[in-house]
Each structure stands twice: as structure tokens, then as C-alpha cells.
Design a protein around this motif. Structure first.
Motif, PDB file in Angstrom:
ATOM      1  N   ARG A  84      46.549  74.435   2.443  1.00  0.00           N
ATOM      2  CA  ARG A  84      48.029  74.499   2.466  1.00  0.00           C
ATOM      3  C   ARG A  84      48.650  73.465   3.136  1.00  0.00           C
ATOM      4  NH1 ARG A  84      48.457  81.080   3.194  1.00  0.00           N
ATOM      5  NH2 ARG A  84      48.702  81.865   1.070  1.00  0.00           N
ATOM      6  N   ALA A  85      48.144  72.976   4.189  1.00  0.00           N
ATOM      7  CA  ALA A  85      48.549  72.024   5.109  1.00  0.00           C
ATOM      8  C   ALA A  85      48.404  70.531   4.366  1.00  0.00           C
ATOM      9  CB  ALA A  85      47.561  72.039   6.386  1.00  0.00           C
ATOM     10  N   PHE A  86      47.348  70.510   3.575  1.00  0.00           N
ATOM     11  CA  PHE A  86      46.949  69.140   2.927  1.00  0.00           C
ATOM     12  C   PHE A  86      48.223  68.889   1.811  1.00  0.00           C
ATOM     13  CE2 PHE A  86      42.844  68.405   4.977  1.00  0.00           C
ATOM     14  CZ  PHE A  86      43.176  67.168   5.097  1.00  0.00           C
ATOM     15  N   HIS A  87      48.488  70.238   0.824  1.00  0.00           N
ATOM     16  CA  HIS A  87      49.439  70.329  -0.066  1.00  0.00           C
ATOM     17  C   HIS A  87      50.644  69.850   0.605  1.00  0.00           C
ATOM     18  CE1 HIS A  87      52.426  72.383  -2.489  1.00  0.00           C
ATOM     19  NE2 HIS A  87      51.308  71.608  -3.619  1.00  0.00           N
ATOM     20  N   SER A  88      50.997  70.452   1.662  1.00  0.00           N
ATOM     21  CA  SER A  88      52.420  70.227   2.350  1.00  0.00           C
ATOM     22  C   SER A  88      52.569  68.805   2.794  1.00  0.00           C
ATOM     23  CB  SER A  88      52.594  71.134   3.686  1.00  0.00           C
ATOM     24  OG  SER A  88      52.656  72.732   3.206  1.00  0.00           O
ATOM     25  N   ASP A 125      53.127  70.689  13.177  1.00  0.00           N
ATOM     26  CA  ASP A 125      54.254  69.729  13.618  1.00  0.00           C
ATOM     27  C   ASP A 125      53.953  68.339  13.768  1.00  0.00           C
ATOM     28  OD1 ASP A 125      52.541  70.395  15.628  1.00  0.00           O
ATOM     29  OD2 ASP A 125      53.998  71.108  17.154  1.00  0.00           O
ATOM     30  N   VAL A 126      52.729  68.095  13.391  1.00  0.00           N
ATOM     31  CA  VAL A 126      52.350  66.587  13.216  1.00  0.00           C
ATOM     32  C   VAL A 126      52.532  65.951  12.059  1.00  0.00           C
ATOM     33  CG1 VAL A 126      50.383  64.918  14.123  1.00  0.00           C
ATOM     34  CG2 VAL A 126      50.837  67.140  15.298  1.00  0.00           C
ATOM     35  N   GLY A 127      53.109  64.894  11.731  1.00  0.00           N
ATOM     36  CA  GLY A 127      53.434  64.145  10.716  1.00  0.00           C
ATOM     37  C   GLY A 127      52.461  63.539   9.929  1.00  0.00           C
ATOM     38  N   PHE A 128      51.959  63.862   8.872  1.00  0.00           N
ATOM     39  CA  PHE A 128      50.787  63.282   7.950  1.00  0.00           C
ATOM     40  C   PHE A 128      51.400  63.145   6.621  1.00  0.00           C
ATOM     41  CE2 PHE A 128      48.517  65.920  11.058  1.00  0.00           C
ATOM     42  CZ  PHE A 128      47.702  65.011  11.523  1.00  0.00           C
ATOM     43  N   ASP A 129      50.898  62.026   5.943  1.00  0.00           N
ATOM     44  CA  ASP A 129      51.225  61.569   4.670  1.00  0.00           C
ATOM     45  C   ASP A 129      49.760  61.559   3.810  1.00  0.00           C
ATOM     46  OD1 ASP A 129      52.238  61.065   2.178  1.00  0.00           O
ATOM     47  OD2 ASP A 129      53.393  59.106   2.834  1.00  0.00           O
ATOM     48  N   SER A 136      43.197  80.020  16.113  1.00  0.00           N
ATOM     49  CA  SER A 136      43.754  80.394  15.043  1.00  0.00           C
ATOM     50  C   SER A 136      43.395  79.416  14.012  1.00  0.00           C
ATOM     51  CB  SER A 136      45.261  80.447  15.092  1.00  0.00           C
ATOM     52  OG  SER A 136      45.983  79.360  15.342  1.00  0.00           O
ATOM     53  N   VAL A 137      43.677  79.639  12.721  1.00  0.00           N
ATOM     54  CA  VAL A 137      43.402  78.663  11.637  1.00  0.00           C
ATOM     55  C   VAL A 137      44.558  77.524  11.743  1.00  0.00           C
ATOM     56  CG1 VAL A 137      41.966  80.337  10.256  1.00  0.00           C
ATOM     57  CG2 VAL A 137      44.482  80.218   9.968  1.00  0.00           C
ATOM     58  N   GLU A 138      45.606  77.800  12.069  1.00  0.00           N
ATOM     59  CA  GLU A 138      46.815  77.078  11.999  1.00  0.00           C
ATOM     60  C   GLU A 138      46.484  75.654  13.180  1.00  0.00           C
ATOM     61  OE1 GLU A 138      47.281  80.259  11.771  1.00  0.00           O
ATOM     62  OE2 GLU A 138      48.339  80.569  10.055  1.00  0.00           O
ATOM     63  N   GLN A 139      45.824  76.146  14.087  1.00  0.00           N
ATOM     64  CA  GLN A 139      45.381  75.170  15.261  1.00  0.00           C
ATOM     65  C   GLN A 139      44.324  74.329  14.942  1.00  0.00           C
ATOM     66  OE1 GLN A 139      44.858  78.302  18.316  1.00  0.00           O
ATOM     67  NE2 GLN A 139      46.324  77.341  19.551  1.00  0.00           N
ATOM     68  N   VAL A 140      43.341  74.735  13.923  1.00  0.00           N
ATOM     69  CA  VAL A 140      42.344  74.101  13.265  1.00  0.00           C
ATOM     70  C   VAL A 140      42.658  73.076  12.335  1.00  0.00           C
ATOM     71  CG1 VAL A 140      39.931  74.173  12.280  1.00  0.00           C
ATOM     72  CG2 VAL A 140      40.763  75.791  14.207  1.00  0.00           C
ATOM     73  N   ALA A 141      43.733  73.575  11.370  1.00  0.00           N
ATOM     74  CA  ALA A 141      44.028  72.878  10.126  1.00  0.00           C
ATOM     75  C   ALA A 141      44.531  71.378  10.415  1.00  0.00           C
ATOM     76  CB  ALA A 141      45.270  73.406   9.276  1.00  0.00           C
ATOM     77  N   PRO A 142      45.432  71.189  11.608  1.00  0.00           N
ATOM     78  CA  PRO A 142      45.962  69.818  11.917  1.00  0.00           C
ATOM     79  C   PRO A 142      44.760  68.728  12.345  1.00  0.00           C
ATOM     80  CG  PRO A 142      46.762  71.334  13.463  1.00  0.00           C
ATOM     81  CD  PRO A 142      46.090  72.276  12.465  1.00  0.00           C
ATOM     82  N   ILE A 143      43.792  69.394  13.130  1.00  0.00           N
ATOM     83  CA  ILE A 143      42.574  68.671  13.539  1.00  0.00           C
ATOM     84  C   ILE A 143      41.964  68.105  12.272  1.00  0.00           C
ATOM     85  CG2 ILE A 143      40.770  68.658  14.933  1.00  0.00           C
ATOM     86  CD1 ILE A 143      41.796  70.865  16.548  1.00  0.00           C
ATOM     87  N   ALA A 144      41.485  68.836  11.213  1.00  0.00           N
ATOM     88  CA  ALA A 144      41.020  68.333  10.121  1.00  0.00           C
ATOM     89  C   ALA A 144      41.958  67.501   9.376  1.00  0.00           C
ATOM     90  CB  ALA A 144      40.978  69.721   9.173  1.00  0.00           C
ATOM     91  N   MET A 145      42.990  67.612   9.463  1.00  0.00           N
ATOM     92  CA  MET A 145      44.021  66.749   8.752  1.00  0.00           C
ATOM     93  C   MET A 145      44.107  65.399   9.504  1.00  0.00           C
ATOM     94  SD  MET A 145      47.288  68.846   7.925  1.00  0.00           S
ATOM     95  CE  MET A 145      48.227  67.576   6.811  1.00  0.00           C
ATOM     96  N   PHE A 146      43.970  65.405  10.750  1.00  0.00           N
ATOM     97  CA  PHE A 146      43.842  63.948  11.743  1.00  0.00           C
ATOM     98  C   PHE A 146      42.546  63.230  11.337  1.00  0.00           C
ATOM     99  CE2 PHE A 146      41.867  62.143  15.299  1.00  0.00           C
ATOM    100  CZ  PHE A 146      42.458  60.952  15.624  1.00  0.00           C
TER     101      PHE A 146
END
Length: 247
Positions: free
Chosen positions: A28-32, A3-7, A217-227
Motif C-alpha cells: 500500500r505504501a509503494f502504491h501510494s 510522512d516521508v516523501g517518496f516517488d 508496527s508495520v507502518e513503522q517498517v514500511a517507510p524503511i523498506a521504501m527508503f
């Protein structure tokens, strides 16, 4: 759900171990977010995995082989982000001496994610992204240190190496950080149910379920990696972030 915007449009992201678990969630998060995503696995074909990997460029990679790493680096091309999410998988056919040699090689960075990261340094530091290319280590990187170190020493070593590399890479136009989960990371459809406990007290038989330690959960870790790979963290390097489980 991110739910955090990344481009990450026009960025090339490589996720080792991106065929399952945390690696797959990060891919999947980076692809999205618009990135071109490459993932690695140990199997010869992506169709041999349960997950649908059609959105990614799949590459077979044996991180326990220095030759395999060198060959892969020649093929991968320009790169903006590297996420190390591949655990330590050693061949069961190795004899004791081969295994001992490989374990110490991994500890010294001659194979494994440390070797891959160093081999890709020039490509990552050449990234035009704000802050340069980004490397994100995950708790899977700890497994390579734990081949020869205790879990506590392995974490201390990863933190120290991340800090040292972060300082060195920042002078070259890149950054290195890590995100670690203090407890077991849960994967969707793999949640375990705590066993029932029978309490034979004076008041009769009582069935209880013990409390289960909170997980990340992996869904909680993924946005940290993206940040850590985003322009918002362009000045962050050498840091290790620890996630906190919520009950």
C-alpha cells in the motif's frame, strides 16, 4: 501513515506475501508513492483474502516449489524492487521425509525467497532506477532459515547472506538490503491486550496489568523498506537495519 516523501512513479514493485500484515502495508505504501505494485499469495484468487487487493496485480505463488518460482519469473516482466515479506508455509500433507528435504532446500536457497531473488537478479539489475533494482528482505525471510536453524543462527545467516549478496549485486548494478524488527511486529486490529493479574497481597486484592513489550508496527517498517528502495539509498547495499520499538 507515511510522512516521508517518496516517488516511485513508473517503477514496478513486487511484494511477496503482500496480501496481509507487513507485506500488505508495504504494498500500500509503494502504491501510494506512485508505483505499480504486484503482490503474491498462496490462494488461487485475490478475492479469497480479507484485504482489498484491487490496487495491485495479484499472482499466486508457492515459494516452496522451484517449478512455481521458475514459472512466475517468466511471467512477471521488468522489475525495479523486490520486497520479500512472505513467510515459510509448508503443506500439511507433506510426509516427514518431504518436509525434511524441503527445509534443507530452503536453507540452501533452492526454494523460498532466496531462490526467487536469484531468479530475478538479471531483471532487477537491469532496472534504470538510480542505484539499480533493489531487494529488501524482511523478518519474514528469517522464517525460511528457521526451518533448520535456531532464531539466533537464522538471523546471523540472513545478515551474512545479505552482506555477501549486497557486495556481489553492487558490481552488477543492483543492491540487496534487509530490515528486521527485533520484536514481534504488530498488525492493525490484531493488537493483544495483556491479561489482568490478581495480586493477593496483605493489603487486599490488587488487579494489575503487566507491562507488554514494546512492538514495532508495520507502518513503522514500511517507510524503511521504501527508503532502501529509493534513490536516496542508491549507494546502500549489503546492510541489515534493525528497527527499535518505542514505548
Amino acid at each position: 501513515m507515511i510522512d516521508v516523501g517518496f516517488d516511485f512513479t513508473d517503477r514496478h514493485v513486487l511484494v511477496t506475501g503482500g496480501t496481509r500484515g507487513l507485506g500488505l502495508a508495504v504494498a500500500r505504501a509503494f502504491h501510494s508513492a506512485g508505483a505499480r505494485v504486484s503482490v503474491t499469495g498462496t490462494k488461487i484468487l485475490p478475492s479469497l483474502y480479507d484485504a482489498d487487493l484491487a490496487d495491485f496485480d495479484y499472482h499466486q505463488l508457492q515459494l516452496a516449489s522451484a517449478d512455481a518460482i521458475a514459472s512466475f519469473v517468466e511471467r512477471i516482466g521488468p522489475l525495479d524492487v523486490l520486497v520479500n515479506a512472505a513467510g515459510a508455509r509448508l503443506s500439511a500433507t507433506m510426509d516427514e521425509h518431504e518436509r525434511e528435504f524441503l527445509c534443507h532446500s530452503a536453507r540452501l536457497g533452492f526454494v523460498g525467497p532466496g531462490r526467487l531473488t536469484q531468479q530475478l537478479r538479471h531483471r532487477l539489475c537491469a532496472s534504470p532506477a538510480p542505484g539499480g533494482g533493489a531487494v529488501i528482505h524482511t523478518h519474514h525471510s528469517l522464517a525460511w532459515f528457521e526451518l533448520t536453524l535456531s532464531p539466533a543462527d537464522a538471523e546471523s545467516e540472513l545478515r551474512a547472506q545479505t552482506a555477501q549478496a549486497g557486495r556481489a549485486w553492487s558490481r552488477l548494478g543492483g543492491r540487496v538490503n534487509a530490515v528486521l524488527a527485533p520484536q514481534r511486529v504488530s498488525v492493525p486490529n490484531q493488537q493483544r491486550t495483556a491479561p489482568m493479574v490478581i495480586d493477593m497481597s496483605d493489603s487486599g486484592v490488587l488487579l494489575t496489568r503487566p507491562k507488554v513489550a514494546a512492538e514495532v508496527s508495520v507502518e513503522q517498517v514500511a517507510p524503511i523498506a521504501m527508503f532502501l528502495a529509493s534513490s536516496g539509498a542508491s549507494t546502500v547495499s549489503g546492510q541489515t537495519l534493525a528497527t527499535t520499538p518505542r514505548r
